[in-house]
Motif scaffolding. Sequence first.
Motif, PDB file in Angstrom:
ATOM      1  N   VAL A 117      -3.971  12.187   1.375  1.00 31.35           N
ATOM      2  CA  VAL A 117      -4.884  11.757   2.434  1.00 31.35           C
ATOM      3  C   VAL A 117      -6.055  12.718   2.546  1.00 31.35           C
ATOM      4  N   GLN A 118      -5.764  14.024   2.460  1.00 27.82           N
ATOM      5  CA  GLN A 118      -6.823  15.024   2.564  1.00 27.82           C
ATOM      6  C   GLN A 118      -7.841  14.858   1.442  1.00 27.82           C
ATOM      7  N   ARG A 119      -7.353  14.692   0.207  1.00 32.29           N
ATOM      8  CA  ARG A 119      -8.276  14.540  -0.930  1.00 32.29           C
ATOM      9  C   ARG A 119      -9.094  13.252  -0.806  1.00 32.29           C
ATOM     10  N   ILE A 120      -8.449  12.193  -0.350  1.00 32.35           N
ATOM     11  CA  ILE A 120      -9.165  10.924  -0.171  1.00 32.35           C
ATOM     12  C   ILE A 120     -10.276  11.082   0.865  1.00 32.35           C
ATOM     13  N   LEU A 121      -9.974  11.744   1.970  1.00 32.58           N
ATOM     14  CA  LEU A 121     -10.969  11.920   3.025  1.00 32.58           C
ATOM     15  C   LEU A 121     -12.138  12.787   2.561  1.00 32.58           C
ATOM     16  N   ASP A 144      -5.613   1.996  -4.038  1.00 28.62           N
ATOM     17  CA  ASP A 144      -4.998   1.316  -2.897  1.00 28.62           C
ATOM     18  C   ASP A 144      -4.928   2.252  -1.690  1.00 28.62           C
ATOM     19  N   HIS A 145      -4.495   3.484  -1.931  1.00 31.28           N
ATOM     20  CA  HIS A 145      -4.357   4.446  -0.846  1.00 31.28           C
ATOM     21  C   HIS A 145      -5.719   4.791  -0.233  1.00 31.28           C
ATOM     22  N   ALA A 146      -6.716   4.964  -1.069  1.00 25.74           N
ATOM     23  CA  ALA A 146      -8.050   5.280  -0.553  1.00 25.74           C
ATOM     24  C   ALA A 146      -8.576   4.154   0.328  1.00 25.74           C
ATOM     25  N   LEU A 147      -8.339   2.926  -0.091  1.00 24.28           N
ATOM     26  CA  LEU A 147      -8.787   1.788   0.710  1.00 24.28           C
ATOM     27  C   LEU A 147      -8.011   1.686   2.022  1.00 24.28           C
ATOM     28  N   GLU A 167      -1.876  12.404  11.168  1.00 30.45           N
ATOM     29  CA  GLU A 167      -1.641  11.089  11.767  1.00 30.45           C
ATOM     30  C   GLU A 167      -1.780   9.977  10.727  1.00 30.45           C
ATOM     31  N   LEU A 168      -2.803  10.062   9.902  1.00 27.10           N
ATOM     32  CA  LEU A 168      -3.006   9.048   8.867  1.00 27.10           C
ATOM     33  C   LEU A 168      -1.872   9.069   7.855  1.00 27.10           C
ATOM     34  N   SER A 169      -1.441  10.265   7.494  1.00 25.15           N
ATOM     35  CA  SER A 169      -0.337  10.390   6.537  1.00 25.15           C
ATOM     36  C   SER A 169       0.918   9.733   7.076  1.00 25.15           C
ATOM     37  N   ARG A 170       1.208   9.983   8.352  1.00 23.85           N
ATOM     38  CA  ARG A 170       2.400   9.401   8.973  1.00 23.85           C
ATOM     39  C   ARG A 170       2.299   7.877   9.049  1.00 23.85           C
ATOM     40  N   ASP A 171       1.181   7.374   9.536  1.00 22.75           N
ATOM     41  CA  ASP A 171       1.046   5.937   9.765  1.00 22.75           C
ATOM     42  C   ASP A 171       0.960   5.130   8.470  1.00 22.75           C
ATOM     43  N   LEU A 172       0.377   5.732   7.431  1.00 21.65           N
ATOM     44  CA  LEU A 172       0.184   5.005   6.174  1.00 21.65           C
ATOM     45  C   LEU A 172       1.259   5.325   5.138  1.00 21.65           C
ATOM     46  N   ALA A 173       2.133   6.288   5.451  1.00 26.15           N
ATOM     47  CA  ALA A 173       3.185   6.705   4.512  1.00 26.15           C
ATOM     48  C   ALA A 173       2.579   7.173   3.190  1.00 26.15           C
ATOM     49  N   ILE A 174       1.539   7.979   3.295  1.00 28.14           N
ATOM     50  CA  ILE A 174       0.882   8.594   2.138  1.00 28.14           C
ATOM     51  C   ILE A 174       0.945  10.106   2.352  1.00 28.14           C
ATOM     52  N   LYS A 179      -9.801   1.817   5.619  1.00 31.27           N
ATOM     53  CA  LYS A 179      -9.594   0.769   6.629  1.00 31.27           C
ATOM     54  C   LYS A 179      -9.039   1.359   7.923  1.00 31.27           C
ATOM     55  N   ALA A 180      -8.141   2.322   7.790  1.00 34.43           N
ATOM     56  CA  ALA A 180      -7.515   2.908   8.980  1.00 34.43           C
ATOM     57  C   ALA A 180      -8.529   3.613   9.861  1.00 34.43           C
TER      58      ALA A 180
END
Length: 276
Positions: free
Chosen positions: A69-73, A37-40, A57-64, A44-45
């Motif tokens: 977030v780093q590993r997903i990217l 779910d988080h990767a998707l 920024e992604l961590s803040r906006d997605l609450a992850i 999408k973001a």
Amino acid sequence: MATAPDSAAPGEAGHSGGAGDVPAAGARPVGTVQIVDHALQVLKAIAEADRPRGVRELSRDLAISKSSVQRILVSLEHEGLAVADEARKYVIGPAALTLAWKHTANSDLVGAASGTASRIAAMTGETACVSTVVDGRRVTVYEAESPQPLRLITGVGRPYSLFSGATGRVLLSMLPDERVDQLVRERAGAGDEPEPESVVRARIDAAREQGYAVSHQEWIPGGCGVAVPIGTQGSTVAALSIYGPDARLTDQRMAELVPVLRAAAAEITVRWRQPA
């Protein structure tokens, strides 16, 4: 190099609830895998952003968490679904084009509608679009561009608000009332264009009653459109529309085109509902 999914990290475990579990408001559905779910969500973001986005920024906006977030990217970058610039900010990668192409090639709706939509574009001289609802927004899945030098183009795959434009109103008119209620609440919560709910509802009801909708300069200056429902297949709703400049798409011209679009939508509906 792609990293392995998080394992047993706090807040990162997959859902495994039973039938009696009731997800809290805003929670992911029971039975999904949270890291997926988080990767998707991250994918999408960055796909929907109009500029490169960084980990913080992604961590803040997605609450992850930032580490997740780093590993997903890193994984998305390894698969070609994300690309980082020199500042390690990310945009959607070229591999996403393959996914989009495969959807278009394999979509029953696109297959059923492409020939008719192209014919409508040639006959009317305006851009013809086939659209559906994705994540609470309207998205064009097939577009036959106008042959005119001055024309409107929506862009296949580009998301737009359901609350502006003829196509959005027609799509909303086909959704169940409870889904419309949810979308209206979400729109209000996001602070988008504060508009009385009664006005929004009246427009949706009018599209439902008339079986079509028109728009005048709602999402682009000088642009007009008219849309009709194609129908519903499973959980998918679809609409057929044409868009063009107001110099050509006058009120009279759009009224004249409603029966033409309805006949075309009926053709698409028959083909769409035929077994493969």
